[in-house]
Design a protein around this motif. Sequence first.
Motif, PDB file in Angstrom:
ATOM      1  N   UNK A 349       0.820  -1.210   0.000  1.00  0.00           N
ATOM      2  CA  UNK A 349       0.000   0.000   0.000  1.00  0.00           C
ATOM      3  C   UNK A 349       0.854   1.261   0.000  1.00  0.00           C
ATOM      4  N   UNK A 350       0.222   2.376  -0.307  1.00  0.00           N
ATOM      5  CA  UNK A 350       0.885   3.679  -0.314  1.00  0.00           C
ATOM      6  C   UNK A 350       1.224   4.064   1.126  1.00  0.00           C
ATOM      7  N   UNK A 351       2.446   4.589   1.337  1.00  0.00           N
ATOM      8  CA  UNK A 351       2.900   4.917   2.685  1.00  0.00           C
ATOM      9  C   UNK A 351       2.799   6.397   3.022  1.00  0.00           C
ATOM     10  N   UNK A 352       2.439   7.207   2.018  1.00  0.00           N
ATOM     11  CA  UNK A 352       2.401   8.662   2.224  1.00  0.00           C
ATOM     12  C   UNK A 352       1.484   9.032   3.394  1.00  0.00           C
ATOM     13  N   UNK A 353       1.861  10.091   4.134  1.00  0.00           N
ATOM     14  CA  UNK A 353       1.081  10.532   5.290  1.00  0.00           C
ATOM     15  C   UNK A 353       0.025  11.552   4.880  1.00  0.00           C
ATOM     16  N   UNK A 354      -0.825  11.170   3.941  1.00  0.00           N
ATOM     17  CA  UNK A 354      -1.894  12.061   3.505  1.00  0.00           C
ATOM     18  C   UNK A 354      -3.120  11.221   3.169  1.00  0.00           C
ATOM     19  N   UNK A 355      -4.042  11.782   2.403  1.00  0.00           N
ATOM     20  CA  UNK A 355      -5.279  11.066   2.096  1.00  0.00           C
ATOM     21  C   UNK A 355      -5.035   9.787   1.297  1.00  0.00           C
ATOM     22  N   UNK A 356      -3.870   9.716   0.628  1.00  0.00           N
ATOM     23  CA  UNK A 356      -3.571   8.537  -0.186  1.00  0.00           C
ATOM     24  C   UNK A 356      -3.054   7.371   0.656  1.00  0.00           C
ATOM     25  N   UNK A 357      -2.744   7.623   1.904  1.00  0.00           N
ATOM     26  CA  UNK A 357      -2.179   6.576   2.752  1.00  0.00           C
ATOM     27  C   UNK A 357      -3.114   5.358   2.818  1.00  0.00           C
ATOM     28  N   UNK A 358      -2.532   4.191   2.617  1.00  0.00           N
ATOM     29  CA  UNK A 358      -3.305   2.964   2.658  1.00  0.00           C
ATOM     30  C   UNK A 358      -3.889   2.548   1.315  1.00  0.00           C
ATOM     31  N   UNK A 359      -3.800   3.426   0.315  1.00  0.00           N
ATOM     32  CA  UNK A 359      -4.306   3.076  -1.014  1.00  0.00           C
ATOM     33  C   UNK A 359      -3.476   1.943  -1.594  1.00  0.00           C
ATOM     34  N   UNK A 360      -4.080   1.078  -2.425  1.00  0.00           N
ATOM     35  CA  UNK A 360      -3.296   0.012  -3.062  1.00  0.00           C
ATOM     36  C   UNK A 360      -2.121   0.591  -3.846  1.00  0.00           C
ATOM     37  N   UNK A 361      -0.962   0.022  -3.628  1.00  0.00           N
ATOM     38  CA  UNK A 361       0.259   0.553  -4.234  1.00  0.00           C
ATOM     39  C   UNK A 361       0.237   0.418  -5.757  1.00  0.00           C
ATOM     40  N   UNK A 362      -0.469  -0.579  -6.293  1.00  0.00           N
ATOM     41  CA  UNK A 362      -0.467  -0.786  -7.738  1.00  0.00           C
ATOM     42  C   UNK A 362      -1.162   0.351  -8.481  1.00  0.00           C
ATOM     43  N   UNK A 363      -1.933   1.188  -7.762  1.00  0.00           N
ATOM     44  CA  UNK A 363      -2.632   2.302  -8.397  1.00  0.00           C
ATOM     45  C   UNK A 363      -1.749   3.543  -8.541  1.00  0.00           C
ATOM     46  N   UNK A 364      -0.560   3.527  -7.965  1.00  0.00           N
ATOM     47  CA  UNK A 364       0.337   4.676  -8.095  1.00  0.00           C
ATOM     48  C   UNK A 364       0.905   4.730  -9.513  1.00  0.00           C
ATOM     49  N   UNK A 365       1.433   5.883  -9.885  1.00  0.00           N
ATOM     50  CA  UNK A 365       1.993   6.061 -11.229  1.00  0.00           C
ATOM     51  C   UNK A 365       3.227   5.180 -11.402  1.00  0.00           C
ATOM     52  N   UNK A 366       3.309   4.440 -12.512  1.00  0.00           N
ATOM     53  CA  UNK A 366       4.490   3.600 -12.762  1.00  0.00           C
ATOM     54  C   UNK A 366       5.791   4.391 -12.708  1.00  0.00           C
ATOM     55  N   UNK A 367       5.739   5.665 -13.113  1.00  0.00           N
ATOM     56  CA  UNK A 367       6.963   6.473 -13.105  1.00  0.00           C
ATOM     57  C   UNK A 367       7.497   6.673 -11.695  1.00  0.00           C
ATOM     58  N   UNK A 368       6.608   6.808 -10.723  1.00  0.00           N
ATOM     59  CA  UNK A 368       7.063   6.995  -9.339  1.00  0.00           C
ATOM     60  C   UNK A 368       7.724   5.729  -8.816  1.00  0.00           C
ATOM     61  N   UNK A 369       7.178   4.569  -9.166  1.00  0.00           N
ATOM     62  CA  UNK A 369       7.800   3.298  -8.758  1.00  0.00           C
ATOM     63  C   UNK A 369       9.114   3.100  -9.487  1.00  0.00           C
TER      64      UNK A 369
END
Length: 487
Positions: A349-369
């Motif tokens: 999951x997303x680790x960011x300390x904001x509203x995105x925290x806990x979101x499935x990591x696969x939904x993040x932008x491929x460029x960021x990964x």
Amino acid sequence: MGFNMEPKGIRSKKNVTLIVYEKDGRSAYKLLGPSGEVPAFAFFANSLKNCSLNTRKAYCRDLASFYDYFFEACTYIGDYDEKRNSLKKSELKRIIESWHDYLVLGEYSGIDLVKRVSKTLPPRLCSQNTSARKHSALRAFLNLSEILRREDAELSKLGLLDDDVKVDFAPLFDGVNSGVPRTVHEINAIKKDSFFQSATKNHFGGLKLNKTIQTSEVLKYDSGKAFPLDLAFNFIAALTTYRDKALYALYAASGCRSNEALQLLIEDVVLDSKNPSNNKVLFIDPRRRLNHASYTALDPVDRQRLAWKGRESEVGFLIEPFATLFFENLKLYFIHEYFPHNRHTFLFQVLARDDARGRPYFLTAPTSRQDIFKSAARKAGIPESVKGPHSFRHAYGSYLLNYFPRKNGGYGLPMATVRVIMGHKKIASTEKYATHDIDLINAQIHYANILIYQDGNFRSFVDQKLDAMREQMADFERRSKNLSLEK
């Protein structure tokens, strides 16, 4: 233009504009040409609705590139003029067959049409592999067109289709069945006037690509892109989160595809506290459990990003020492970073300390990964030819084929066994990944060359053949003796 939502993406080229919008909870595609919307493109894009998001995106982008080239090339065809506003079949065939040269050679091509187009529409020269991939989209388009042409011909014979309702465009999709559904709305859209439709005049039907472009020979894997497993520990140590350490240890341990790891659910990791050697990871096709609570928790647009390429076995075969490294970092990830909630059970999951925290990591932008991969790769001294997590899959296959220790004291597993372990349905897919290690082959040849020169004297090929036959006889006698003892 009748979109039911605002466009969410626009890619403009010289002659065309690709528009991505949302329709019925899925990404849809339309193309604008010199004379407005291109109905044939939208019809083709709609035929891909049951394909994965990545497939639809790649095919539509690649076909849009062909359209851009097509419109430009039309202006250089000798017999073409705006009054006639059409192309002969030979001219259309000429444009299609020249696209490969345009993509790979551009102005350096020996084809005059390609040279002229390259001056006004300079291409970004690509490799044979990329051209073959782009032609997959064109081939699918041409195939679909031929299916529709044949259907319309049959309907016309029966008097069930008026001449002005015929579908006049090209096909491009491998494996399309003969029964292509067409609604009244789709047929009316195809009837609309468009430059592409009037220019081709039924000529796309029956057209095929040059066989040299279809061949898989150009798609052979470059072994230099495999991740160097001897540097994997340094790479994983350079990652800054336990999540990423666990993720990449899993790539190395299982050779799984990127989406297989990113889409794992917590329940797909089976732990045996009494006997950790029984710990395992399951890679399960999302289509087998579409109504799973974790999937239905996603909105329809995000849900379509669940990807699956196909896998023969659900059980991941984990190799050491990366298997232990995965489970160790997974435990630390749950202790220090995992955000407990009841929205879904996606493992990463997303680790960011904001509203995105806990979101499935696969939904993040491929460029960021990919940025995370590049940063760790630089710190660990990984060659630039190694581009991303998929490189672990190639390294995994090569390791199993060449170096995996066997019970009998030998090394390397048979290709058929590697196929099962990697989850391939066909051995040809395994052959692309599980390549024989060049260093190992060179070492074997070097050793053989040393044996050929004993005491500085060259041993004749007759003597070498005799030695080989003696060794085979000795091996046969050993196996015969073992068989007698077993009896």
